[in-house]
Design a protein around this motif. Structure first.
Motif, PDB file in Angstrom:
ATOM      1  N   ALA A 134       0.811  -0.269  12.253  1.00  0.00           N
ATOM      2  CA  ALA A 134       0.494  -1.563  12.857  1.00  0.00           C
ATOM      3  C   ALA A 134       1.013  -2.739  12.035  1.00  0.00           C
ATOM      4  O   ALA A 134       0.794  -3.881  12.398  1.00  0.00           O
ATOM      5  N   SER A 135       1.690  -2.452  10.939  1.00  0.00           N
ATOM      6  CA  SER A 135       2.128  -3.509  10.042  1.00  0.00           C
ATOM      7  C   SER A 135       3.525  -4.005  10.398  1.00  0.00           C
ATOM      8  O   SER A 135       4.333  -3.283  10.974  1.00  0.00           O
ATOM      9  N   THR A 136       3.796  -5.243  10.009  1.00  0.00           N
ATOM     10  CA  THR A 136       5.151  -5.779  10.177  1.00  0.00           C
ATOM     11  C   THR A 136       6.044  -5.365   9.015  1.00  0.00           C
ATOM     12  O   THR A 136       7.258  -5.495   9.109  1.00  0.00           O
ATOM     13  N   ARG A 137       5.438  -4.893   7.916  1.00  0.00           N
ATOM     14  CA  ARG A 137       6.192  -4.440   6.741  1.00  0.00           C
ATOM     15  C   ARG A 137       5.731  -3.030   6.330  1.00  0.00           C
ATOM     16  O   ARG A 137       5.090  -2.857   5.288  1.00  0.00           O
ATOM     17  N   PRO A 138       6.074  -2.019   7.110  1.00  0.00           N
ATOM     18  CA  PRO A 138       5.582  -0.675   6.801  1.00  0.00           C
ATOM     19  C   PRO A 138       6.155  -0.106   5.500  1.00  0.00           C
ATOM     20  O   PRO A 138       5.465   0.646   4.800  1.00  0.00           O
ATOM     21  N   ALA A 139       7.377  -0.463   5.154  1.00  0.00           N
ATOM     22  CA  ALA A 139       7.971   0.063   3.930  1.00  0.00           C
ATOM     23  C   ALA A 139       7.207  -0.424   2.695  1.00  0.00           C
ATOM     24  O   ALA A 139       7.017   0.339   1.736  1.00  0.00           O
ATOM     25  N   LEU A 140       6.753  -1.649   2.723  1.00  0.00           N
ATOM     26  CA  LEU A 140       5.974  -2.190   1.616  1.00  0.00           C
ATOM     27  C   LEU A 140       4.648  -1.448   1.477  1.00  0.00           C
ATOM     28  O   LEU A 140       4.224  -1.115   0.368  1.00  0.00           O
ATOM     29  N   TRP A 141       3.990  -1.169   2.595  1.00  0.00           N
ATOM     30  CA  TRP A 141       2.744  -0.399   2.566  1.00  0.00           C
ATOM     31  C   TRP A 141       2.976   0.989   1.991  1.00  0.00           C
ATOM     32  O   TRP A 141       2.202   1.465   1.147  1.00  0.00           O
ATOM     33  N   MET A 142       4.032   1.651   2.463  1.00  0.00           N
ATOM     34  CA  MET A 142       4.287   3.027   2.022  1.00  0.00           C
ATOM     35  C   MET A 142       4.650   3.073   0.538  1.00  0.00           C
ATOM     36  O   MET A 142       4.142   3.922  -0.200  1.00  0.00           O
TER      37      MET A 142
END
Length: 97
Positions: A27-35
């Protein structure tokens, strides 16, 4: 026994955190940062935990690893999605030519 419990706790943290991160990143606009951020945090905590729990003793390290793997199985089982009804066709099948 304490090493096994510590390994289970580390495994629950690691794999529970992975499950949470995947759900959050969808649901994030920045999934790579979360991962990437989650990977660094989870690996740092887990590797530090293994280091401190083992204390240079291979038996404690093995006990910790067994607890970690058992926690993986538990978290995988608890977070599994419900199975689909095999008698109902999937949306892809209904739209096939």
């Amino acid at each position: 026994m304490l090493a096994w419990i510590a390994g289970g706790s580390l495994g629950a943290f690691f794999f529970g955190g992975l499950w949470w991160t995947v759900r959050k990143s969808l649901a994030s606009t920045r999934p790579a940062l979360w991962m990437f951020g989650s990977l660094l945090l989870r690996m740092g905590v887990t590797m530090s935990g293994f280091y401190f729990v083992s204390g240079g003793d291979w038996q404690r390290l093995l006990g910790c690893l067994v607890g970690f793997v058992m926690a993986r199985q538990l978290v995988t089982r608890l977070t599994r999605l419900p199975e689909k009804d095999p008698t109902r066709p999937s949306p892809e099948v209904r739209h096939a030519p």
